[in-house]
Write a protein that holds these residues in place. Structure first.
Motif, PDB file in Angstrom:
ATOM      1  N   ASP A  64     -20.200 -22.600   8.719  1.00 11.13           N
ATOM      2  CA  ASP A  64     -19.262 -21.893   9.593  1.00 11.13           C
ATOM      3  C   ASP A  64     -18.748 -20.680   8.818  1.00 11.13           C
ATOM      4  OD1 ASP A  64     -19.444 -23.801  11.627  1.00 11.13           O
ATOM      5  OD2 ASP A  64     -17.914 -25.056  10.690  1.00 11.13           O
ATOM      6  N   LEU A  65     -19.148 -19.489   9.238  1.00  6.41           N
ATOM      7  CA  LEU A  65     -18.814 -18.292   8.479  1.00  6.41           C
ATOM      8  C   LEU A  65     -17.306 -18.062   8.445  1.00  6.41           C
ATOM      9  CD1 LEU A  65     -21.656 -15.892   9.664  1.00  6.41           C
ATOM     10  CD2 LEU A  65     -21.626 -17.528   7.766  1.00  6.41           C
ATOM     11  N   PRO A  86      -5.149 -14.636   6.405  1.00  7.38           N
ATOM     12  CA  PRO A  86      -3.719 -14.661   6.724  1.00  7.38           C
ATOM     13  C   PRO A  86      -2.846 -15.054   5.541  1.00  7.38           C
ATOM     14  CG  PRO A  86      -4.877 -16.499   7.767  1.00  7.38           C
ATOM     15  CD  PRO A  86      -5.925 -15.571   7.231  1.00  7.38           C
ATOM     16  N   ASN A  87      -3.419 -15.740   4.568  1.00  9.37           N
ATOM     17  CA  ASN A  87      -2.659 -16.125   3.380  1.00  9.37           C
ATOM     18  C   ASN A  87      -2.993 -15.252   2.168  1.00  9.37           C
ATOM     19  OD1 ASN A  87      -1.305 -18.395   4.590  1.00  9.37           O
ATOM     20  ND2 ASN A  87      -3.273 -19.457   4.543  1.00  9.37           N
ATOM     21  N   THR A 122      -9.529 -19.709   8.086  1.00 13.78           N
ATOM     22  CA  THR A 122     -10.265 -18.460   7.849  1.00 13.78           C
ATOM     23  C   THR A 122     -11.649 -18.434   8.492  1.00 13.78           C
ATOM     24  OG1 THR A 122     -11.190 -19.283   5.751  1.00 13.78           O
ATOM     25  CG2 THR A 122      -9.084 -18.105   5.633  1.00 13.78           C
ATOM     26  N   LYS A 123     -12.004 -19.471   9.260  1.00 12.53           N
ATOM     27  CA  LYS A 123     -13.322 -19.494   9.892  1.00 12.53           C
ATOM     28  C   LYS A 123     -13.330 -18.602  11.136  1.00 12.53           C
ATOM     29  CE  LYS A 123     -14.615 -24.164   8.387  1.00 12.53           C
ATOM     30  NZ  LYS A 123     -14.966 -25.534   8.838  1.00 12.53           N
ATOM     31  N   TYR A 124     -14.508 -18.020  11.397  1.00  8.99           N
ATOM     32  CA  TYR A 124     -14.665 -17.192  12.587  1.00  8.99           C
ATOM     33  C   TYR A 124     -15.020 -18.075  13.782  1.00  8.99           C
ATOM     34  CZ  TYR A 124     -14.439 -13.219   9.484  1.00  8.99           C
ATOM     35  OH  TYR A 124     -13.996 -12.296   8.551  1.00  8.99           O
ATOM     36  N   VAL A 125     -14.281 -17.882  14.856  1.00  7.40           N
ATOM     37  CA  VAL A 125     -14.474 -18.725  16.030  1.00  7.40           C
ATOM     38  C   VAL A 125     -14.170 -17.916  17.291  1.00  7.40           C
ATOM     39  CG1 VAL A 125     -12.115 -19.609  15.892  1.00  7.40           C
ATOM     40  CG2 VAL A 125     -13.854 -20.920  17.130  1.00  7.40           C
ATOM     41  N   LEU A 134     -13.836 -12.909  19.650  1.00 10.57           N
ATOM     42  CA  LEU A 134     -14.113 -13.497  18.346  1.00 10.57           C
ATOM     43  C   LEU A 134     -12.913 -13.257  17.438  1.00 10.57           C
ATOM     44  CD1 LEU A 134     -16.143 -14.791  16.319  1.00 10.57           C
ATOM     45  CD2 LEU A 134     -16.909 -12.462  15.784  1.00 10.57           C
ATOM     46  N   GLY A 135     -12.467 -14.321  16.780  1.00  3.64           N
ATOM     47  CA  GLY A 135     -11.322 -14.207  15.873  1.00  3.64           C
ATOM     48  C   GLY A 135     -11.371 -15.261  14.796  1.00  3.64           C
TER      49      GLY A 135
END
Length: 254
Positions: A184-185, A171-172, A126-129, A120-121
């Motif tokens: 989508d969290l 990341p930003n 910025t969505k978790y996928v 999971l990343g």
């Protein structure tokens, strides 16, 4: 009187020559000292980063733990790096005492591996996928969303809840983030972090935890390529997402 006057004249060169080195030591100490507050004791101090390393718990609040060089932060304790890989075995975390806990501890950090062996990343944003562009996000299991010290080093009980501090963060952005949102969290700030829950299960002979979002469950809210899935909240509390949890060292916030 001549003898009296000669003493300061003899001593003066040594006194003057000592001043630059003394000033240099003071300047070095000033540069090397980083102020912090221990989140467990609430005692403020100064970490001499020449001989120690400061691990930030919350850099904005100035909370951290100062460990001697060569030691690492395990939860909130400074310990010698494990020689036997005890905090990074690659093996899924199992309950400490079956029926009483989930096997994960507050204040400790983990990566989550899906049943199809993808981490999971984050996606490209910025969505978790699962199996995204930035896999293997490190999460700290926290009992609160301030300094992560509530019930530190204690096991999460079978019916316990927690928050997921994202040790990679936006990341930003800057610093740590939190798992939360809707649909989508995605990475959130602490005020919108989601409460997590879970139950123990077993797949292929390995321990797993099926996570949910009390009072609801968890599911994949939209279709993606095979092997990938986003993470979302399900109305049905029985719906949950299975992951193998692997303990890893926590990251220091910069």
């Amino acid at each position: 009187m001549k003898i009296f006057n000669s003493v300061p004249l003899l001593l003066l060169p040594s006194i003057v020559s000592a001043l630059p080195s003394e000033l240099a030591e003071v300047e070095l100490d000033t540069r090397a000292c980083v102020s912090f507050k221990n989140p467990v004791t609430n005692v403020s101090g100064c970490c001499d980063v020449v001989t120690a390393q400061l691990f930030w718990i919350d850099i904005i609040l100035g909370l951290g733990v100062c460990c001697p060089l060569g030691q690492v932060l395990d939860g909130f304790n400074c310990v010698a790096p494990p020689s036997n890989g005890s905090t990074c075995t690659g093996e899924p975390v199992c309950p400490h005492k079956i029926g009483t806990d989930l096997g994960i501890k507050y204040g400790h950090c983990y990566v989550l591996l899906s049943l199809n062996n993808n981490y999971l990343g984050h996606d490209s944003a910025t969505k978790y996928v699962v199996n995204g562009e930035n896999p293997g996000v490190v999460f700290r299991v926290c009992g609160d969303t301030t300094n992560c010290v509530t019930t530190a080093d204690q096991y999460v009980t079978t019916n316990g809840t927690w928050y997921m501090q994202d040790q990679f963060g936006d990341p930003n952005g800057s610093g740590f983030g939190w798992l939360g949102g809707s649909g989508d969290l995605s990475i959130q700030n602490s005020s919108t972090a989601l409460v997590m829950g879970g139950s123990t299960t077993c797949f292929g002979g390995s321990c797993a935890i099926c996570i949910n979002f009390p009072p609801g469950g968890a599911h994949a809210p939209c279709p993606l390529a095979p092997g990938q899935s986003h993470l979302g909240i399900a109305p049905n509390p029985n719906s949950c997402q299975n992951f193998y949890w692997q303990e890893v060292p926590c990251r220091s916030e910069k």
